[in-house]
Design a protein around this motif. Structure first.
Motif, PDB file in Angstrom:
ATOM      1  N   ASN A  81       0.834  -1.191   0.000  1.00 34.79           N
ATOM      2  CA  ASN A  81       0.000   0.000   0.000  1.00 34.79           C
ATOM      3  C   ASN A  81       0.877   1.253   0.000  1.00 34.79           C
ATOM      4  N   PRO A  82       0.517   2.233  -0.813  1.00 36.12           N
ATOM      5  CA  PRO A  82       1.263   3.500  -0.792  1.00 36.12           C
ATOM      6  C   PRO A  82       1.057   4.224   0.537  1.00 36.12           C
ATOM      7  N   ASN A  83       2.052   4.992   0.942  1.00 40.38           N
ATOM      8  CA  ASN A  83       1.883   5.802   2.148  1.00 40.38           C
ATOM      9  C   ASN A  83       0.936   6.970   1.831  1.00 40.38           C
ATOM     10  N   ARG A  84       0.571   7.723   2.847  1.00 43.23           N
ATOM     11  CA  ARG A  84      -0.412   8.808   2.682  1.00 43.23           C
ATOM     12  C   ARG A  84       0.029   9.843   1.643  1.00 43.23           C
ATOM     13  N   LEU A  85       1.303  10.209   1.666  1.00 46.86           N
ATOM     14  CA  LEU A  85       1.811  11.189   0.709  1.00 46.86           C
ATOM     15  C   LEU A  85       1.690  10.668  -0.725  1.00 46.86           C
ATOM     16  N   ASN A  86       2.057   9.405  -0.932  1.00 48.89           N
ATOM     17  CA  ASN A  86       1.941   8.836  -2.275  1.00 48.89           C
ATOM     18  C   ASN A  86       0.490   8.662  -2.699  1.00 48.89           C
ATOM     19  N   LEU A  87      -0.398   8.382  -1.753  1.00 54.29           N
ATOM     20  CA  LEU A  87      -1.827   8.331  -2.093  1.00 54.29           C
ATOM     21  C   LEU A  87      -2.295   9.680  -2.627  1.00 54.29           C
ATOM     22  N   GLU A  88      -1.892  10.750  -1.944  1.00 56.59           N
ATOM     23  CA  GLU A  88      -2.259  12.090  -2.405  1.00 56.59           C
ATOM     24  C   GLU A  88      -1.668  12.368  -3.778  1.00 56.59           C
ATOM     25  N   ARG A  89      -0.435  11.971  -3.985  1.00 55.61           N
ATOM     26  CA  ARG A  89       0.222  12.198  -5.272  1.00 55.61           C
ATOM     27  C   ARG A  89      -0.433  11.376  -6.388  1.00 55.61           C
ATOM     28  N   ILE A  90      -0.850  10.158  -6.068  1.00 54.08           N
ATOM     29  CA  ILE A  90      -1.552   9.332  -7.066  1.00 54.08           C
ATOM     30  C   ILE A  90      -2.849  10.011  -7.468  1.00 54.08           C
ATOM     31  N   ASP A  91      -3.556  10.564  -6.491  1.00 53.58           N
ATOM     32  CA  ASP A  91      -4.808  11.264  -6.797  1.00 53.58           C
ATOM     33  C   ASP A  91      -4.545  12.498  -7.657  1.00 53.58           C
ATOM     34  N   VAL A  92      -3.515  13.261  -7.325  1.00 54.43           N
ATOM     35  CA  VAL A  92      -3.140  14.433  -8.123  1.00 54.43           C
ATOM     36  C   VAL A  92      -2.798  14.007  -9.550  1.00 54.43           C
ATOM     37  N   ALA A  93      -2.009  12.938  -9.675  1.00 55.91           N
ATOM     38  CA  ALA A  93      -1.624  12.446 -11.001  1.00 55.91           C
ATOM     39  C   ALA A  93      -2.845  11.997 -11.790  1.00 55.91           C
ATOM     40  N   TYR A  94      -3.766  11.310 -11.118  1.00 52.81           N
ATOM     41  CA  TYR A  94      -4.975  10.839 -11.800  1.00 52.81           C
ATOM     42  C   TYR A  94      -5.765  12.008 -12.374  1.00 52.81           C
ATOM     43  N   TRP A  95      -6.039  13.021 -11.559  1.00 52.02           N
ATOM     44  CA  TRP A  95      -6.854  14.146 -12.028  1.00 52.02           C
ATOM     45  C   TRP A  95      -6.120  14.966 -13.078  1.00 52.02           C
ATOM     46  N   ASP A  96      -4.808  15.082 -12.945  1.00 52.28           N
ATOM     47  CA  ASP A  96      -4.012  15.764 -13.966  1.00 52.28           C
ATOM     48  C   ASP A  96      -4.162  15.037 -15.303  1.00 52.28           C
ATOM     49  N   TYR A  97      -3.967  13.737 -15.286  1.00 52.43           N
ATOM     50  CA  TYR A  97      -4.055  12.945 -16.519  1.00 52.43           C
ATOM     51  C   TYR A  97      -5.488  12.910 -17.062  1.00 52.43           C
ATOM     52  N   ARG A  98      -6.453  12.821 -16.184  1.00 57.13           N
ATOM     53  CA  ARG A  98      -7.865  12.813 -16.607  1.00 57.13           C
ATOM     54  C   ARG A  98      -8.210  14.118 -17.324  1.00 57.13           C
ATOM     55  N   ARG A  99      -7.828  15.261 -16.729  1.00 57.94           N
ATOM     56  CA  ARG A  99      -8.109  16.558 -17.364  1.00 57.94           C
ATOM     57  C   ARG A  99      -7.468  16.636 -18.749  1.00 57.94           C
ATOM     58  N   ARG A 100      -6.224  16.205 -18.844  1.00 60.48           N
ATOM     59  CA  ARG A 100      -5.533  16.261 -20.136  1.00 60.48           C
ATOM     60  C   ARG A 100      -6.210  15.354 -21.168  1.00 60.48           C
ATOM     61  N   ASN A 101      -6.707  14.204 -20.736  1.00 58.87           N
ATOM     62  CA  ASN A 101      -7.343  13.267 -21.663  1.00 58.87           C
ATOM     63  C   ASN A 101      -8.691  13.761 -22.182  1.00 58.87           C
ATOM     64  N   VAL A 102      -9.436  14.467 -21.362  1.00 55.45           N
ATOM     65  CA  VAL A 102     -10.781  14.879 -21.785  1.00 55.45           C
ATOM     66  C   VAL A 102     -10.816  16.288 -22.360  1.00 55.45           C
ATOM     67  N   ALA A 103      -9.697  17.004 -22.321  1.00 53.31           N
ATOM     68  CA  ALA A 103      -9.686  18.407 -22.752  1.00 53.31           C
ATOM     69  C   ALA A 103     -10.166  18.578 -24.196  1.00 53.31           C
ATOM     70  N   GLN A 104      -9.660  17.777 -25.112  1.00 55.22           N
ATOM     71  CA  GLN A 104     -10.044  17.928 -26.521  1.00 55.22           C
ATOM     72  C   GLN A 104     -11.533  17.670 -26.716  1.00 55.22           C
ATOM     73  N   ASP A 105     -12.052  16.646 -26.051  1.00 52.04           N
ATOM     74  CA  ASP A 105     -13.483  16.348 -26.169  1.00 52.04           C
ATOM     75  C   ASP A 105     -14.325  17.477 -25.578  1.00 52.04           C
ATOM     76  N   LEU A 106     -13.902  18.014 -24.442  1.00 50.94           N
ATOM     77  CA  LEU A 106     -14.640  19.127 -23.842  1.00 50.94           C
ATOM     78  C   LEU A 106     -14.644  20.347 -24.748  1.00 50.94           C
ATOM     79  N   LYS A 107     -13.499  20.666 -25.354  1.00 50.15           N
ATOM     80  CA  LYS A 107     -13.441  21.815 -26.267  1.00 50.15           C
ATOM     81  C   LYS A 107     -14.393  21.608 -27.435  1.00 50.15           C
ATOM     82  N   ARG A 108     -14.388  20.411 -27.993  1.00 48.40           N
ATOM     83  CA  ARG A 108     -15.282  20.120 -29.116  1.00 48.40           C
ATOM     84  C   ARG A 108     -16.736  20.296 -28.708  1.00 48.40           C
ATOM     85  N   ARG A 109     -17.107  19.749 -27.561  1.00 48.31           N
ATOM     86  CA  ARG A 109     -18.493  19.824 -27.106  1.00 48.31           C
ATOM     87  C   ARG A 109     -18.900  21.244 -26.733  1.00 48.31           C
TER      88      ARG A 109
END
Length: 189
Positions: A81-109
């Motif tokens: 299991n990741p420690n608390r700091l790495n859990l927070e970083r994983i969440d930050v990384a997830y939302w960063d990557y999610r935003r980048r992945n959906v940006a083009q679709d959001l702009k189109r819509r």
């Protein structure tokens, strides 16, 4: 001409910067994993999403996660299991990557059909003495090109997003400063 408010809330008004409200609404439109990163399900889903492509690994690196391949495999296999700091970083990384992945679709819509209408709800003045309250009504404007706004949001550049949003907000007219802070914004794509 009104400008950006410097001492918001000084007399008891409640709200948030309209650019921040735009970012919140874009987050809602982007969707994503609802389970918290602290849960087994939430952590596993985020790690699968991030380790499915090179872009996910780049997001992990941007978030400051530098663990060995063995540790990462242990997280994926749920034997470590990741420690608390790495859990927070994983969440930050997830939302960063999610935003980048959906940006083009959001702009189109959001740009489809000549843009998207944004409804602005004025700040909550219930805590302001009646003598200091202002008559601010609900307003709307049509944002015809969301490209720069969404790009700033995807890069988590809140200063840039505020600048881009204020450029559109000025289309309201001379009272645009009354909507620099709002209780909510509404739009969908």
């Amino acid at each position: 001409m009104p400008g950006r408010i410097r001492d918001f809330g000084k007399y008891g008004a409640q709200g948030l910067k309209s650019s921040e409200a735009i970012a919140v609404q874009l987050d809602i439109l982007a969707g994503g994993i609802a389970s918290p990163v602290e849960s087994d399900r939430g952590l596993a889903a985020r790690l699968r999403y991030l380790t499915g492509s090179a872009g996910g690994y780049e997001a992990l690196e941007r978030a400051g996660i530098s663990v060995s391949a063995r540790t990462l495999l242990g997280w994926l296999a749920e034997t470590q299991n990741p420690n608390r700091l790495n859990l927070e970083r994983i969440d930050v990384a997830y939302w960063d990557y999610r935003r980048r992945n959906v940006a083009q679709d959001l702009k189109r819509r959001l740009n489809a059909g000549g843009g998207t209408r944004v409804e602005l709800s004025p700040v909550n003045q219930s805590g302001v003495t009646p003598a200091r309250q202002r008559d601010i009504t609900h307003r709307s404007l049509n944002v015809r090109d969301w490209s720069e706004i969404v790009d700033c949001w995807a890069e988590d550049d809140m200063d840039g997003l505020e600048d881009e949003w204020c450029d559109w907000l000025m289309d309201i007219g001379t009272d645009w400063g009354e909507y620099h802070y709002v209780s909510a914004v509404g739009f969908s794509a």
